[in-house]
Design an enzyme around this catalytic site. Structure first.
Site, PDB file in Angstrom:
ATOM      1  N   SER A   1       3.617  -0.400  -8.446  1.00 33.81           N
ATOM      2  CA  SER A   1       4.217   0.842  -8.957  1.00 33.81           C
ATOM      3  C   SER A   1       3.235   1.735  -9.706  1.00 33.81           C
ATOM      4  O   SER A   1       3.608   2.416 -10.667  1.00 33.81           O
ATOM      5  CB  SER A   1       5.453   0.535  -9.823  1.00 33.81           C
TER       6      SER A   1
ATOM      7  N   ASN B   1      -1.091   1.513   0.424  1.00 30.79           N
ATOM      8  CA  ASN B   1      -0.406   0.527   1.260  1.00 30.79           C
ATOM      9  C   ASN B   1       0.886   1.170   1.755  1.00 30.79           C
ATOM     10  O   ASN B   1       1.864   1.257   1.014  1.00 30.79           O
ATOM     11  CB  ASN B   1      -0.114  -0.723   0.401  1.00 30.79           C
TER      12      ASN B   1
ATOM     13  N   GLU C   1      -1.477  -7.702  -8.458  1.00 32.35           N
ATOM     14  CA  GLU C   1      -0.176  -7.049  -8.318  1.00 32.35           C
ATOM     15  C   GLU C   1       0.908  -7.955  -8.891  1.00 32.35           C
ATOM     16  O   GLU C   1       1.380  -8.870  -8.192  1.00 32.35           O
ATOM     17  CB  GLU C   1       0.133  -6.803  -6.835  1.00 32.35           C
TER      18      GLU C   1
ATOM     19  N   GLU D   1       4.646  -9.591  -0.664  1.00 31.84           N
ATOM     20  CA  GLU D   1       5.710  -9.525   0.353  1.00 31.84           C
ATOM     21  C   GLU D   1       5.398 -10.466   1.514  1.00 31.84           C
ATOM     22  O   GLU D   1       6.285 -11.066   2.105  1.00 31.84           O
ATOM     23  CB  GLU D   1       5.873  -8.070   0.830  1.00 31.84           C
TER      24      GLU D   1
ATOM     25  N   LYS E   1       2.907   0.081   3.816  1.00 33.86           N
ATOM     26  CA  LYS E   1       3.926  -0.933   4.172  1.00 33.86           C
ATOM     27  C   LYS E   1       4.558  -0.564   5.529  1.00 33.86           C
ATOM     28  O   LYS E   1       3.861  -0.016   6.380  1.00 33.86           O
ATOM     29  CB  LYS E   1       4.945  -1.082   3.051  1.00 33.86           C
TER      30      LYS E   1
ATOM     31  N   GLY F   1       7.758  -2.451  -6.196  1.00 37.84           N
ATOM     32  CA  GLY F   1       8.986  -1.856  -5.676  1.00 37.84           C
ATOM     33  C   GLY F   1      10.112  -1.837  -6.701  1.00 37.84           C
ATOM     34  O   GLY F   1      11.260  -1.602  -6.351  1.00 37.84           O
TER      35      GLY F   1
HETATM   36  C1  3PY Z   1       3.444  -1.364  -4.871  1.00 40.59           C
HETATM   37  O1  3PY Z   1       2.894  -0.418  -5.414  1.00 40.59           O
HETATM   38  O2  3PY Z   1       4.625  -1.617  -5.091  1.00 40.59           O
HETATM   39  C2  3PY Z   1       2.716  -2.241  -3.954  1.00 40.59           C
HETATM   40  O3  3PY Z   1       3.242  -3.235  -3.531  1.00 40.59           O
HETATM   41  C3  3PY Z   1       1.336  -1.891  -3.544  1.00 40.59           C
HETATM   42  O4  3PY Z   1       0.808  -2.812  -2.648  1.00 40.59           O
END
Ligand code: 3PY
Length: 253
Positions: free
Chosen positions: A216, A9, A170, A100, A11, A176
């Site tokens: 993470s 991802n 998640e 998010e 982002k 993050g």
């Molecule tokens: C992360 O690894 O922080 C994510 O949000 C993956 O989508």
């Protein structure tokens, strides 16, 4: 056998040149290092989709994903991108309901149901994200909380439809933040979600659904997380922007 999936991802990162370099490196390493039993999904920002697709070409087991799509089919929705448009650009997967998007863009469970339906109607694979906040984890109500996200967004689907969905667990407190759920915490939640799906759709359907861990995951902790029986891959944030780290994760099974 469930599919093993490592999805990146990106982002809101990567300029055109950076995205081209990253994709070329990932595709070349994937081919050169003979990774055969894992599917990669690259999920760049929308403008990258077409050029990234060109670089992926017909590389086996490397797929193109988007990070979002509209809940509407088509029409006067300025700024939106439909699943149909994505499909026409060679996209095969769409991340939906990332925390998010739930937090900053107020996406709720019912909107996500509509998005999932659009994605499935266009022959694409939704990567449906779910997860709990730190507050909920600390209150000990994380399992009912995350189960409800599935019930509310997905349990109106038929068995045939839900079997096409990929789930990404998640925990929000691990996104993050550099914090990761321990592999036991991840396994516990994945097993709970699989049982929850089985209670509605039966064991065979539940056993066929890939449940990815996100939050993470990186080159250092991937092997431990991916060693768990109900962890079928990862949805990778920051580490997906570094080709060597991303490929190391794919090789961590
Ligand atoms: C992360 O690894 O922080 C994510 O949000 C993956 O989508």
């Amino acid at each position: 056998m469930r599919k093993k999936i490592i999805a990146g991802n990106w982002k809101m990162n990567m300029t055109f040149d950076e995205g081209q370099k990253l994709t070329s490196e990932i595709v070349n390493m994937f081919k050169d290092e003979n990774i055969t039993d894992v599917q990669l999904v690259l999920n760049p920002p929308f403008p990258h989709l077409h050029p990234v697709k060109k670089l992926i070409g017909d590389t086996k087991n490397v797929f193109l994903g988007a990070q979002n799509c509209s809940d509407k089919e088509s029409g006067a929705y300025t700024g939106e991108v439909s699943a149909k448009i994505l499909a026409s650009f060679g996209v095969t997967h769409v991340i939906l309901g990332h925390s998010e998007r739930r937090e900053y863009f107020k996406e709720d469970n019912s909107l996500l149901t509509e998005k999932v339906k659009q994605v499935l109607a266009n022959g694409l694979t939704p990567i449906f994200c779910c997860g709990e906040s730190l507050e909920i984890r600390e209150a000990g109500t994380h399992e009912p909380n995350v189960k409800f996200q599935l019930t509310d967004s997905l349990f109106g689907l038929t068995a045939e439809e839900i079997a096409k969905v990929v789930i990404a667990y998640e925990p929000i407190w691990a996104i993050g933040t550099g914090k990761t759920a321990s592999s036991d915490e991840a396994q516990q939640m994945h097993q709970t979600l699989r049982k929850h799906i089985a209670s509605k759709y039966g064991q065979e359907v539940a056993d066929s659904i890939s449940i990815l861990y996100g939050g993470s995951m990186n080159a250092g902790n991937a092997a431990d997380l991916l060693s768990k029986p109900d962890v079928d891959g990862g949805l990778i944030g920051g580490a997906s922007l570094k080709s060597r780290d991303f490929i190391t994760i794919a090789k961590s099974y």
